[in-house]
Write a protein that holds these residues in place. Structure first.
Motif, mmCIF file in Angstrom:
data_model
loop_
_atom_site.group_PDB
_atom_site.id
_atom_site.type_symbol
_atom_site.label_atom_id
_atom_site.label_comp_id
_atom_site.label_asym_id
_atom_site.label_seq_id
_atom_site.Cartn_x
_atom_site.Cartn_y
_atom_site.Cartn_z
ATOM 1 N N UNK A 12 4.054 -10.409 0.229
ATOM 2 C CA UNK A 12 5.461 -10.161 0.529
ATOM 3 C C UNK A 12 6.100 -11.505 0.853
ATOM 4 N N UNK A 13 7.134 -11.863 0.109
ATOM 5 C CA UNK A 13 7.859 -13.113 0.368
ATOM 6 C C UNK A 13 9.163 -12.780 1.061
ATOM 7 N N UNK A 14 9.361 -13.359 2.229
ATOM 8 C CA UNK A 14 10.552 -13.080 3.036
ATOM 9 C C UNK A 14 11.388 -14.339 3.141
ATOM 10 N N UNK A 15 12.675 -14.173 2.904
ATOM 11 C CA UNK A 15 13.630 -15.259 3.087
ATOM 12 C C UNK A 15 14.387 -15.006 4.378
ATOM 13 N N UNK A 16 14.414 -16.020 5.251
ATOM 14 C CA UNK A 16 15.055 -15.885 6.555
ATOM 15 C C UNK A 16 16.404 -16.593 6.568
ATOM 16 N N UNK A 17 17.358 -15.955 7.220
ATOM 17 C CA UNK A 17 18.664 -16.588 7.474
ATOM 18 C C UNK A 17 18.706 -16.963 8.961
ATOM 19 N N UNK A 18 19.394 -18.000 9.333
ATOM 20 C CA UNK A 18 20.280 -18.843 8.512
ATOM 21 C C UNK A 18 19.586 -20.024 7.867
ATOM 22 N N UNK A 33 17.241 -20.169 5.413
ATOM 23 C CA UNK A 33 16.835 -19.993 4.020
ATOM 24 C C UNK A 33 15.360 -20.328 3.781
ATOM 25 N N UNK A 34 14.531 -20.272 4.814
ATOM 26 C CA UNK A 34 13.096 -20.466 4.642
ATOM 27 C C UNK A 34 12.495 -19.278 3.899
ATOM 28 N N UNK A 35 11.574 -19.579 2.971
ATOM 29 C CA UNK A 35 10.848 -18.550 2.244
ATOM 30 C C UNK A 35 9.378 -18.638 2.650
ATOM 31 N N UNK A 36 8.841 -17.543 3.181
ATOM 32 C CA UNK A 36 7.472 -17.547 3.674
ATOM 33 C C UNK A 36 6.726 -16.341 3.113
ATOM 34 N N UNK A 37 5.495 -16.585 2.652
ATOM 35 C CA UNK A 37 4.660 -15.515 2.101
ATOM 36 C C UNK A 37 3.820 -14.866 3.202
ATOM 37 N N UNK A 38 3.668 -13.545 3.088
ATOM 38 C CA UNK A 38 2.830 -12.776 4.013
ATOM 39 C C UNK A 38 1.883 -11.909 3.212
ATOM 40 N N UNK A 53 0.861 -1.192 0.000
ATOM 41 C CA UNK A 53 0.000 0.000 0.000
ATOM 42 C C UNK A 53 0.897 1.241 0.000
ATOM 43 N N UNK A 54 0.755 2.034 -1.033
ATOM 44 C CA UNK A 54 1.647 3.175 -1.217
ATOM 45 C C UNK A 54 1.511 4.164 -0.073
ATOM 46 N N UNK A 55 2.646 4.688 0.346
ATOM 47 C CA UNK A 55 2.642 5.725 1.362
ATOM 48 C C UNK A 55 2.603 5.224 2.781
ATOM 49 N N UNK A 56 2.529 3.899 2.988
ATOM 50 C CA UNK A 56 2.475 3.329 4.329
ATOM 51 C C UNK A 56 3.781 2.609 4.613
ATOM 52 N N UNK A 57 4.430 2.976 5.713
ATOM 53 C CA UNK A 57 5.687 2.322 6.105
ATOM 54 C C UNK A 57 5.538 1.758 7.507
ATOM 55 N N UNK A 58 5.984 0.551 7.707
ATOM 56 C CA UNK A 58 5.974 -0.068 9.030
ATOM 57 C C UNK A 58 7.143 -1.036 9.135
ATOM 58 N N UNK A 59 7.619 -1.212 10.366
ATOM 59 C CA UNK A 59 8.783 -2.060 10.601
ATOM 60 C C UNK A 59 8.386 -3.298 11.399
ATOM 61 N N UNK A 73 8.380 -8.405 -3.199
ATOM 62 C CA UNK A 73 6.989 -7.953 -3.154
ATOM 63 C C UNK A 73 6.335 -8.208 -4.498
ATOM 64 N N UNK A 74 5.187 -8.916 -4.456
ATOM 65 C CA UNK A 74 4.407 -9.177 -5.670
ATOM 66 C C UNK A 74 2.949 -8.855 -5.363
ATOM 67 N N UNK A 75 2.498 -7.683 -5.806
ATOM 68 C CA UNK A 75 1.129 -7.280 -5.527
ATOM 69 C C UNK A 75 0.915 -7.108 -4.027
ATOM 70 N N UNK A 76 0.004 -7.882 -3.466
ATOM 71 C CA UNK A 76 -0.282 -7.799 -2.033
ATOM 72 C C UNK A 76 0.368 -8.927 -1.248
#
Length: 364
Positions: free
Chosen positions: A53-59, A61-66, A1-7, A48-51
């Motif tokens: 977010x795919x995150x890869x975690x170290x160490x 190497x798991x890939x999880x969609x959110x 969503x454009x203009x929205x930032x969160x950590x 990021x693909x549309x809505x």
């Protein structure tokens, strides 16, 4: 969503993943413990693909969609509320000006129509109480009310209790005396969080019911006397009931209860069941009692109360952690017979949430 930032922290993201390896498909409960998450977990890649977010975690190497919308709805990167006594957005505080806007519904309609029940429960969640009219005039009808949203909580009074004049009563509620607005059973831990009072007869003169928003009273005390609010929310009062054979109930809780983040979550006020207060230091006791007195005066202020007389087949439901209820005195002529029972807000909120989800899904 454009203009929205969160950590978000890596450990939080991994712990709150919704992939099939983390959550059970049927009930959404976690399949992992925090010990299964590496202490040195970090984010190594984000896509990021549309809505999504795919995150890869170290160490690992798991890939999880959110889901982006889920992340935004559960964002904790927000300004912290410093003010003590704040309330959530779903709660609407009120005073006597709301007399014409009591959340009221027909018993038969809410029993037959999910949307009507959801709307009525929404009012109970927001305002802390609600009325039902048009119910059956028969003993035990109050259980049908409790069945609309939850389960009866049995106490030493049984599954229900009778509210009418008795000889040698075990509780002042069973006399014709007027009662100051109060929350029920503050001597229990936890207290029953819902009370249902159902009218079967009411031809006695007087005996009107009153309700008072304890949250509105607490907020008013805070405006008038910030130190008094601090004292009543910082020190525990004590409550006790031993009016029946084999019963000795005691609790130690503040009259105004706040969550660790300062949110107002409960009010306990019942002069009849108050035990000696011993948890307040000598230096603060006089000011504590002054605040206690002022809170009682605010609760007794007619501008804070809503008054109504129940007819046979009518009932009202109160959030016993928030809304105080009272009764005006009534005469010995005529008759007044109510039945009461306890339930809990978690069941009411659960039923409300499920109904809202079903209605939204049906509308899609």
């Amino acid at each position: 969503m454009a203009g929205v930032a969160s950590r978000y922290h890596a450990v939080w993201l991994r712990d709150n993943a919704w992939d099939e390896g983390t959550r059970a498909s049927g009930n959404g409960q976690r399949l992992i413990t925090l010990s299964d998450v590496p202490e040195d977990i970090a984010i190594s890649e984000v896509e990021v693909r549309g809505e999504t977010v795919t995150i890869t975690f170290a160490p690992s190497d798991e890939r999880i969609d959110y889901d982006v919308n889920w992340l935004l709805a559960h964002c904790y990167d927000l300004p912290q509320i410093a003010e003590k006594g704040w309330i959530s957005d779903e709660i609407l505080v009120w005073d006597s000006a709301m007399s014409d806007h009591i959340p009221t519904a027909d018993f038969g309609q809410v029993k037959a129509d999910k949307e009507a029940l959801a709307a009525w429960l929404d009012g109970v969640v927001q305002f802390g109480f609600g009325k039902l009219t048009g119910g059956p005039v028969e003993e035990g009808a109050l259980f049908e009310v409790a069945d609309l949203f939850g389960y009866v909580r049995e106490t030493n009074y049984g599954r229900h209790f009778e509210v009418r004049t008795e000889v040698n009563p075990s509780n002042l509620a069973f006399t014709g005396l007027g009662l100051q607005a109060h929350t029920d059973n503050p001597y229990r831990d936890p207290v029953p969080t819902v009370q249902v009072l159902y009218c079967l007869e009411n031809s006695a003169e007087g005996g009107e019911n009153m309700v008072v928003d304890g949250f509105a009273c607490a907020q008013r005390l805070k405006r008038e006397d910030p130190r008094g609010f601090h004292l009543l929310s910082s020190y525990c009062a004590r409550f006790e009931f031993a009016g029946s054979e084999g019963v000795c109930l005691r609790s130690r809780r503040p009259m105004i209860e706040l969550a660790p983040d300062g949110a107002l979550v409960g009010v306990r006020f019942n002069n009849r069941s108050a035990a000696a207060i011993t948890d307040v230091p000598y230096a603060d006791m006089a000011a504590y009692y002054a605040a206690y007195r002022r809170l009682g005066q605010i609760i007794d202020d007619p501008n804070m109360e809503i008054t109504f007389k129940l007819e046979p087949g009518e009932c009202f439901v109160v959030d016993n952690t928030r809304v105080l209820h009272a009764r005006k005195g009534y005469s010995g002529s005529g008759s007044r017979w109510l039945q009461g029972c306890y339930a809990d807000m978690d069941g009411l909120r659960s039923t409300h949430a499920v109904l809202v989800q079903e209605i939204v899904k049906a509308a899609e």
